[in-house]
Design a protein around this motif. Structure first.
Motif, PDB file in Angstrom:
ATOM      1  N   LYS A  16     -25.310  18.791 -89.530  1.00 39.93           N
ATOM      2  CA  LYS A  16     -24.602  19.183 -88.318  1.00 39.93           C
ATOM      3  C   LYS A  16     -25.575  19.399 -87.170  1.00 39.93           C
ATOM      4  CE  LYS A  16     -20.560  19.294 -90.353  1.00 39.93           C
ATOM      5  NZ  LYS A  16     -19.487  18.319 -89.989  1.00 39.93           N
ATOM      6  N   THR A  17     -25.091  19.148 -85.951  1.00 37.70           N
ATOM      7  CA  THR A  17     -25.945  19.282 -84.767  1.00 37.70           C
ATOM      8  C   THR A  17     -25.356  20.286 -83.783  1.00 37.70           C
ATOM      9  OG1 THR A  17     -24.823  17.426 -83.688  1.00 37.70           O
ATOM     10  CG2 THR A  17     -26.814  16.927 -84.972  1.00 37.70           C
ATOM     11  N   LEU A  56     -28.360  29.546 -85.163  1.00 38.80           N
ATOM     12  CA  LEU A  56     -27.878  28.259 -85.658  1.00 38.80           C
ATOM     13  C   LEU A  56     -28.900  27.597 -86.573  1.00 38.80           C
ATOM     14  CD1 LEU A  56     -26.269  27.085 -82.324  1.00 38.80           C
ATOM     15  CD2 LEU A  56     -25.049  27.091 -84.518  1.00 38.80           C
ATOM     16  N   ALA A  57     -30.166  27.622 -86.165  1.00 38.64           N
ATOM     17  CA  ALA A  57     -31.213  26.995 -86.971  1.00 38.64           C
ATOM     18  C   ALA A  57     -31.394  27.705 -88.300  1.00 38.64           C
ATOM     19  CB  ALA A  57     -32.521  26.972 -86.189  1.00 38.64           C
ATOM     20  N   GLN A  58     -31.270  29.025 -88.310  1.00 36.37           N
ATOM     21  CA  GLN A  58     -31.383  29.770 -89.557  1.00 36.37           C
ATOM     22  C   GLN A  58     -30.263  29.417 -90.524  1.00 36.37           C
ATOM     23  OE1 GLN A  58     -31.602  33.764 -87.983  1.00 36.37           O
ATOM     24  NE2 GLN A  58     -33.824  33.844 -88.182  1.00 36.37           N
ATOM     25  N   ALA A  59     -29.140  28.956 -89.997  1.00 37.49           N
ATOM     26  CA  ALA A  59     -28.023  28.530 -90.836  1.00 37.49           C
ATOM     27  C   ALA A  59     -28.176  27.088 -91.309  1.00 37.49           C
ATOM     28  CB  ALA A  59     -26.708  28.686 -90.074  1.00 37.49           C
ATOM     29  N   GLY A  60     -29.241  26.418 -90.887  1.00 44.15           N
ATOM     30  CA  GLY A  60     -29.513  25.062 -91.325  1.00 44.15           C
ATOM     31  C   GLY A  60     -29.074  23.973 -90.381  1.00 44.15           C
ATOM     32  N   VAL A  61     -28.529  24.344 -89.224  1.00 49.11           N
ATOM     33  CA  VAL A  61     -28.040  23.366 -88.257  1.00 49.11           C
ATOM     34  C   VAL A  61     -29.218  22.749 -87.492  1.00 49.11           C
ATOM     35  CG1 VAL A  61     -26.519  23.025 -86.268  1.00 49.11           C
ATOM     36  CG2 VAL A  61     -25.921  24.703 -88.031  1.00 49.11           C
ATOM     37  N   GLN A  62     -29.108  21.469 -87.147  1.00 50.52           N
ATOM     38  CA  GLN A  62     -30.097  20.815 -86.294  1.00 50.52           C
ATOM     39  C   GLN A  62     -29.818  21.218 -84.845  1.00 50.52           C
ATOM     40  OE1 GLN A  62     -30.429  16.513 -87.021  1.00 50.52           O
ATOM     41  NE2 GLN A  62     -29.353  16.822 -88.972  1.00 50.52           N
ATOM     42  N   LEU A 117     -39.010  29.486 -83.488  1.00 51.39           N
ATOM     43  CA  LEU A 117     -38.000  28.444 -83.292  1.00 51.39           C
ATOM     44  C   LEU A 117     -38.541  27.071 -83.676  1.00 51.39           C
ATOM     45  CD1 LEU A 117     -36.455  29.616 -79.887  1.00 51.39           C
ATOM     46  CD2 LEU A 117     -35.435  29.803 -82.164  1.00 51.39           C
ATOM     47  N   ASN A 118     -39.774  26.812 -83.333  1.00 48.15           N
ATOM     48  CA  ASN A 118     -40.389  25.544 -83.712  1.00 48.15           C
ATOM     49  C   ASN A 118     -40.463  25.417 -85.231  1.00 48.15           C
ATOM     50  OD1 ASN A 118     -42.060  23.060 -82.929  1.00 48.15           O
ATOM     51  ND2 ASN A 118     -43.494  24.161 -84.269  1.00 48.15           N
ATOM     52  N   ASP A 119     -40.827  26.509 -85.903  1.00 44.23           N
ATOM     53  CA  ASP A 119     -40.898  26.481 -87.371  1.00 44.23           C
ATOM     54  C   ASP A 119     -39.531  26.252 -87.999  1.00 44.23           C
ATOM     55  OD1 ASP A 119     -43.609  26.954 -87.192  1.00 44.23           O
ATOM     56  OD2 ASP A 119     -43.481  29.100 -87.652  1.00 44.23           O
ATOM     57  N   LEU A 120     -38.479  26.668 -87.290  1.00 46.66           N
ATOM     58  CA  LEU A 120     -37.115  26.448 -87.769  1.00 46.66           C
ATOM     59  C   LEU A 120     -36.600  25.043 -87.439  1.00 46.66           C
ATOM     60  CD1 LEU A 120     -35.496  29.876 -86.772  1.00 46.66           C
ATOM     61  CD2 LEU A 120     -35.750  28.991 -89.111  1.00 46.66           C
ATOM     62  N   GLY A 121     -37.418  24.273 -86.735  1.00 42.44           N
ATOM     63  CA  GLY A 121     -37.042  22.909 -86.400  1.00 42.44           C
ATOM     64  C   GLY A 121     -36.282  22.752 -85.094  1.00 42.44           C
ATOM     65  N   VAL A 122     -36.215  23.807 -84.302  1.00 42.25           N
ATOM     66  CA  VAL A 122     -35.498  23.733 -83.021  1.00 42.25           C
ATOM     67  C   VAL A 122     -36.273  22.863 -82.038  1.00 42.25           C
ATOM     68  CG1 VAL A 122     -34.675  25.051 -81.027  1.00 42.25           C
ATOM     69  CG2 VAL A 122     -34.414  25.981 -83.341  1.00 42.25           C
TER      70      VAL A 122
END
Length: 397
Positions: free
Chosen positions: A10-11, A28-34, A127-132
């Protein structure tokens, strides 16, 4: 937050990179969302950084029941949101980023570093580490069906969080241009007003020597609002916490007065003024008998010359001196704004009723609060709440 299924495909698009937007992106990123954050300016958190120049006031160390009433009409709507991310949670969050905090004598909470920049840097690393992903210089221009439009093109996402700020300090990114976009979608937006803003005063030339001086130990009164805070006298008027906290009443048309001797009664002031003055001038008699600072005497003469000779009349005047002004400073100079996206246009998860899957957070919502940590806390809390709502929406679809 317990995931019901994998959200990694999901994005989410988060528009606005202030505290509300970044908090939404984190949730959102912590929940796995892109997640991709879109920011119109060349860098993120500009108003956040400006707020930290004089010491970043993150929150107010107070229990929820003492905290929530500061949001006035929006208090009931914000209570569950603030309960989910209260003053203690804000402090724990900052510590989690390696930024120790302390509580000042007024109850205001600051990072030990005082500045916003170390906190923002640590946050961006997380945030970067979470892929944001963060895209700067992307200005949102509206909707095109299910897509989002920007100066650079169209973007589609499974959910969107709007965190575009209010309408003050446009050069930092909060220009309020989004209001016309939403109104064009028949979404209710309350007109903006200046909040936490200075007072515009047309001083006489006699006041120029006092520019830059603080007005201390006074009590400001406008309508039902009062304040014992200080104000700084400038060529433009009066600035500072004492004025900001009563600005709402002034904006709504209430007369403003100042008590130059708030720790004494009218009778106590009158009794001191009744002493024989001999050959002294009236001004010198006032200054000496009342031990009145030159700036306070100057304000009394500026706004009420000629001063009454009768002690009782003068005492009443000094205890409720009408403040002559020409209104509040312009909206763009306000620390924050009133008005914004109506709560009636949102459901309990801060999702736009007219656009399922689109959420909103931060100062773009129709609430206002005084300085003292209430603004940043509510921005972060609503950003987190919107993220939770967006995750729940994704899980349900």
């Amino acid at each position: 937050m317990t995931l019901q299924h994998d959200l990694s495909t999901k994005t989410a698009a988060v528009i606005g990179a202030g505290p509300a937007g970044l908090m939404a992106a984190e949730g959102l990123a912590q929940a796995g969302v892109q997640v991709c954050v879109y920011e119109a300016k060349p860098s993120v958190g500009r108003k956040f950084l400006m707020a930290g120049k004089s010491g970043l006031n993150l929150t107010m160390d107070a229990p929820l029941d003492a905290f929530v009433p500061h949001y006035a009409e929006a208090a009931d709507r914000l209570r569950p949101i603030l309960q989910g991310f209260d003053a203690a949670a804000v402090q724990d969050w900052a510590r989690g980023l390696g930024q120790e905090v302390f509580t000042g004598s007024s109850g205001r909470v600051f990072p030990r570093a005082m500045k916003a920049s170390p906190l923002l840097r640590a946050w961006l690393v997380r945030l970067n580490d979470l892929g944001v992903q963060v895209q700067t210089r992307w200005r949102w221009t509206g909707f095109d069906g299910d897509a989002l439009t920007f100066d650079q093109g169209r973007v589609t996402a499974d959910v969107t969080v709007l965190a575009l700020g209010g309408a003050s300090w446009a050069r930092l990114g909060s220009d309020g241009a989004w209001a016309d976009i939403l109104r064009g979608q028949d979404i209710a937006v309350t007109p903006f007003g200046a909040a936490n803003v200075g007072l515009q005063v047309a001083w006489s030339a006699h006041m120029a020597p006092h520019y830059g001086q603080p007005v201390k130990a006074v009590a400001w009164q406008a309508g039902d609002l009062s304040s014992r805070g200080e104000a700084i006298l400038s060529a433009k008027g009066l600035e500072g916490g004492g004025i900001y906290s009563i600005a709402r009443a002034v904006r709504e048309g209430a007369a403003l007065s100042v008590d130059l001797m708030p720790d004494q009664t009218v009778q106590q002031v009158a009794d001191r003024l009744a002493k024989k003055r001999g050959k002294e001038s009236h001004a010198n008699h006032i200054r000496k008998t009342l031990k009145l600072e030159p700036l306070k005497l100057a304000l009394a003469q500026e706004w009420a010359r000629p001063l009454p000779q009768d002690p009782q009349a003068l005492a009443r005047l000094l205890k409720a001196l009408p403040v002559a002004h020409v209104g509040l400073r312009p909206l763009d100079e306000a620390i924050s704004t009133s008005g914004g996206l109506s709560f009636d246009a949102l459901d309990g998860a801060l999702m736009l009723k007219a656009r399922p899957g689109t959420f909103a957070a931060g100062e773009m919502l129709d609430w206002e609060a005084p300085t003292g940590g209430y603004l940043i806390t509510a921005c972060m809390a609503t950003g987190r709440w919107a993220a939770q709502g967006a995750v729940a929406h994704l899980q349900a679809t």
